[in-house]
Design a protein around this motif. Structure first.
Motif, PDB file in Angstrom:
ATOM      1  N   GLN A  87     -14.743   9.665   2.201  1.00 52.90           N
ATOM      2  CA  GLN A  87     -14.996   8.279   2.599  1.00 52.90           C
ATOM      3  C   GLN A  87     -13.680   7.504   2.724  1.00 52.90           C
ATOM      4  OE1 GLN A  87     -17.431   7.512  -0.899  1.00 52.90           O
ATOM      5  NE2 GLN A  87     -19.153   6.975   0.440  1.00 52.90           N
ATOM      6  N   LEU A  88     -12.785   7.724   1.781  1.00 51.51           N
ATOM      7  CA  LEU A  88     -11.501   7.041   1.796  1.00 51.51           C
ATOM      8  C   LEU A  88     -10.702   7.431   3.032  1.00 51.51           C
ATOM      9  CD1 LEU A  88      -9.547   5.135   0.380  1.00 51.51           C
ATOM     10  CD2 LEU A  88      -8.771   7.081  -0.997  1.00 51.51           C
ATOM     11  N   ALA A  89     -10.695   8.714   3.369  1.00 46.88           N
ATOM     12  CA  ALA A  89      -9.992   9.178   4.563  1.00 46.88           C
ATOM     13  C   ALA A  89     -10.569   8.531   5.822  1.00 46.88           C
ATOM     14  CB  ALA A  89     -10.061  10.698   4.662  1.00 46.88           C
ATOM     15  N   GLU A  90     -11.881   8.362   5.867  1.00 50.00           N
ATOM     16  CA  GLU A  90     -12.518   7.720   7.024  1.00 50.00           C
ATOM     17  C   GLU A  90     -12.074   6.269   7.167  1.00 50.00           C
ATOM     18  OE1 GLU A  90     -16.671   8.453   6.269  1.00 50.00           O
ATOM     19  OE2 GLU A  90     -16.530  10.538   6.958  1.00 50.00           O
ATOM     20  N   VAL A  91     -11.920   5.578   6.055  1.00 52.32           N
ATOM     21  CA  VAL A  91     -11.443   4.193   6.099  1.00 52.32           C
ATOM     22  C   VAL A  91      -9.997   4.146   6.588  1.00 52.32           C
ATOM     23  CG1 VAL A  91     -10.952   2.110   4.752  1.00 52.32           C
ATOM     24  CG2 VAL A  91     -13.057   3.394   4.325  1.00 52.32           C
ATOM     25  N   ILE A  92      -9.174   5.073   6.111  1.00 49.74           N
ATOM     26  CA  ILE A  92      -7.781   5.135   6.568  1.00 49.74           C
ATOM     27  C   ILE A  92      -7.740   5.362   8.076  1.00 49.74           C
ATOM     28  CG2 ILE A  92      -5.603   6.413   6.432  1.00 49.74           C
ATOM     29  CD1 ILE A  92      -6.317   6.932   3.435  1.00 49.74           C
ATOM     30  N   LYS A 102      -0.145   2.797   9.418  1.00 51.26           N
ATOM     31  CA  LYS A 102       0.665   3.655  10.280  1.00 51.26           C
ATOM     32  C   LYS A 102       0.029   5.030  10.443  1.00 51.26           C
ATOM     33  CE  LYS A 102       5.376   5.339  10.863  1.00 51.26           C
ATOM     34  NZ  LYS A 102       6.767   5.207  10.405  1.00 51.26           N
ATOM     35  N   GLN A 103       0.119   5.548  11.663  1.00 47.64           N
ATOM     36  CA  GLN A 103      -0.342   6.909  11.932  1.00 47.64           C
ATOM     37  C   GLN A 103       0.477   7.887  11.097  1.00 47.64           C
ATOM     38  OE1 GLN A 103      -2.641   9.234  12.673  1.00 47.64           O
ATOM     39  NE2 GLN A 103      -2.900   8.297  14.687  1.00 47.64           N
ATOM     40  N   GLY A 104      -0.174   8.909  10.606  1.00 49.36           N
ATOM     41  CA  GLY A 104       0.537   9.893   9.798  1.00 49.36           C
ATOM     42  C   GLY A 104      -0.378  11.017   9.391  1.00 49.36           C
ATOM     43  N   GLY A 105      -0.043  11.640   8.288  1.00 47.73           N
ATOM     44  CA  GLY A 105      -0.831  12.748   7.784  1.00 47.73           C
ATOM     45  C   GLY A 105      -1.913  12.279   6.834  1.00 47.73           C
ATOM     46  N   ILE A 106      -3.086  12.877   6.980  1.00 48.54           N
ATOM     47  CA  ILE A 106      -4.194  12.635   6.053  1.00 48.54           C
ATOM     48  C   ILE A 106      -4.751  13.992   5.651  1.00 48.54           C
ATOM     49  CG2 ILE A 106      -6.494  11.644   5.709  1.00 48.54           C
ATOM     50  CD1 ILE A 106      -5.836   9.595   7.898  1.00 48.54           C
ATOM     51  N   GLY A 107      -4.745  14.244   4.365  1.00 46.86           N
ATOM     52  CA  GLY A 107      -5.319  15.470   3.838  1.00 46.86           C
ATOM     53  C   GLY A 107      -6.392  15.133   2.828  1.00 46.86           C
ATOM     54  N   VAL A 108      -7.574  15.697   3.007  1.00 48.08           N
ATOM     55  CA  VAL A 108      -8.693  15.426   2.100  1.00 48.08           C
ATOM     56  C   VAL A 108      -8.814  16.595   1.125  1.00 48.08           C
ATOM     57  CG1 VAL A 108     -11.171  14.981   1.935  1.00 48.08           C
ATOM     58  CG2 VAL A 108      -9.866  14.096   3.894  1.00 48.08           C
ATOM     59  N   TYR A 109      -8.739  16.269  -0.151  1.00 43.20           N
ATOM     60  CA  TYR A 109      -8.831  17.250  -1.226  1.00 43.20           C
ATOM     61  C   TYR A 109     -10.043  16.884  -2.093  1.00 43.20           C
ATOM     62  CZ  TYR A 109      -4.190  18.718   0.168  1.00 43.20           C
ATOM     63  OH  TYR A 109      -3.119  19.198   0.890  1.00 43.20           O
ATOM     64  N   ASP A 116       0.392  10.051   4.433  1.00 43.98           N
ATOM     65  CA  ASP A 116       1.836   9.914   4.646  1.00 43.98           C
ATOM     66  C   ASP A 116       2.122   9.159   5.941  1.00 43.98           C
ATOM     67  OD1 ASP A 116       2.391  11.804   6.917  1.00 43.98           O
ATOM     68  OD2 ASP A 116       1.752  13.331   5.488  1.00 43.98           O
ATOM     69  N   ILE A 117       3.369   8.733   6.058  1.00 43.34           N
ATOM     70  CA  ILE A 117       3.793   7.860   7.154  1.00 43.34           C
ATOM     71  C   ILE A 117       4.653   8.584   8.179  1.00 43.34           C
ATOM     72  CG2 ILE A 117       3.595   5.720   5.806  1.00 43.34           C
ATOM     73  CD1 ILE A 117       6.724   5.974   5.406  1.00 43.34           C
ATOM     74  N   ARG A 118       4.403   9.847   8.418  1.00 47.22           N
ATOM     75  CA  ARG A 118       5.259  10.641   9.305  1.00 47.22           C
ATOM     76  C   ARG A 118       5.286  10.131  10.747  1.00 47.22           C
ATOM     77  NH1 ARG A 118       3.005  16.479   8.771  1.00 47.22           N
ATOM     78  NH2 ARG A 118       2.406  15.672   6.745  1.00 47.22           N
ATOM     79  N   GLY A 119       4.300   9.330  11.148  1.00 48.65           N
ATOM     80  CA  GLY A 119       4.309   8.749  12.491  1.00 48.65           C
ATOM     81  C   GLY A 119       3.549   9.546  13.528  1.00 48.65           C
ATOM     82  N   THR A 120       3.147  10.748  13.200  1.00 54.73           N
ATOM     83  CA  THR A 120       2.335  11.561  14.099  1.00 54.73           C
ATOM     84  C   THR A 120       1.052  11.950  13.376  1.00 54.73           C
ATOM     85  OG1 THR A 120       3.493  13.572  13.392  1.00 54.73           O
ATOM     86  CG2 THR A 120       4.289  12.505  15.403  1.00 54.73           C
ATOM     87  N   LYS A 121       0.004  12.162  14.160  1.00 58.62           N
ATOM     88  CA  LYS A 121      -1.315  12.480  13.597  1.00 58.62           C
ATOM     89  C   LYS A 121      -1.371  13.942  13.167  1.00 58.62           C
ATOM     90  CE  LYS A 121      -6.239  12.252  14.620  1.00 58.62           C
ATOM     91  NZ  LYS A 121      -7.260  11.801  15.573  1.00 58.62           N
ATOM     92  N   VAL A 122      -1.565  14.139  11.868  1.00 59.94           N
ATOM     93  CA  VAL A 122      -1.753  15.470  11.296  1.00 59.94           C
ATOM     94  C   VAL A 122      -2.917  15.358  10.319  1.00 59.94           C
ATOM     95  CG1 VAL A 122      -0.699  17.330   9.957  1.00 59.94           C
ATOM     96  CG2 VAL A 122       0.708  15.979  11.511  1.00 59.94           C
ATOM     97  N   ARG A 123      -3.876  16.275  10.411  1.00 57.70           N
ATOM     98  CA  ARG A 123      -5.053  16.237   9.534  1.00 57.70           C
ATOM     99  C   ARG A 123      -5.312  17.606   8.936  1.00 57.70           C
ATOM    100  NH1 ARG A 123      -3.715  11.878  10.576  1.00 57.70           N
ATOM    101  NH2 ARG A 123      -4.914  10.161  11.477  1.00 57.70           N
ATOM    102  N   TRP A 124      -5.740  17.607   7.694  1.00 53.76           N
ATOM    103  CA  TRP A 124      -6.176  18.836   7.031  1.00 53.76           C
ATOM    104  C   TRP A 124      -7.158  18.500   5.937  1.00 53.76           C
ATOM    105  CZ3 TRP A 124      -1.415  16.651   6.357  1.00 53.76           C
ATOM    106  CH2 TRP A 124      -1.019  16.328   5.048  1.00 53.76           C
TER     107      TRP A 124
END
Length: 124
Positions: A87-92, A102-109, A116-124
């Motif tokens: 749910q938190l990742a969906e809000v982000i 800012k666009q960046g990495g989102i990892g759901v554990y 993270d704020i890497r500036g490019t979309k990365v998901r795992w």
């Protein structure tokens, strides 16, 4: 050191006791500002529960990626009161789409979300 209304630098210090180095203060401030936008939107506490900054030795100890965003204080592992990680990742994602984070990495554990704020979309 207070970074935003609700986040201090100490929350992002490495779990091995090392404080965020001065050369990474810009990064940690940017992470905190993005997390502040998340907190303001949710209107509940957001906590850095795992890693913020990691030293190379601590990163190796926790089996982090060799090029982990944590090594430059550009990431945080977080939780928000009343939200499951998915749910938190969906809000982000929503706040990124709205231009509030800012666009960046989102990892759901199972117990936290990596952001993270890497500036490019990365998901795992």
């Amino acid at each position: 050191m207070q970074l935003t209304k609700n986040f201090s630098r100490q929350e992002f210090d490495c779990k091995d006791g090392t404080i965020v180095p001065d050369k990474f203060l810009f990064n940690v401030k940017e992470v905190a500002e993005n997390l502040q936008a998340l907190r303001d939107y949710l209107e509940v506490p957001v906590s850095v529960t795992g890693s913020g900054y990691r030293t190379p030795s601590h990163n190796a100890k926790v089996k982090g990626a060799k090029n982990s965003q944590h090594l430059t204080a550009s990431a945080a592992d977080i939780n928000a009161k009343g939200y499951e990680p998915k749910q938190l990742a969906e809000v982000i994602e929503l706040l990124i789409l709205k231009g509030k984070m800012k666009q960046g990495g989102i990892g759901v554990y199972p117990n936290f979300v990596h952001y993270d704020i890497r500036g490019t979309k990365v998901r795992w």
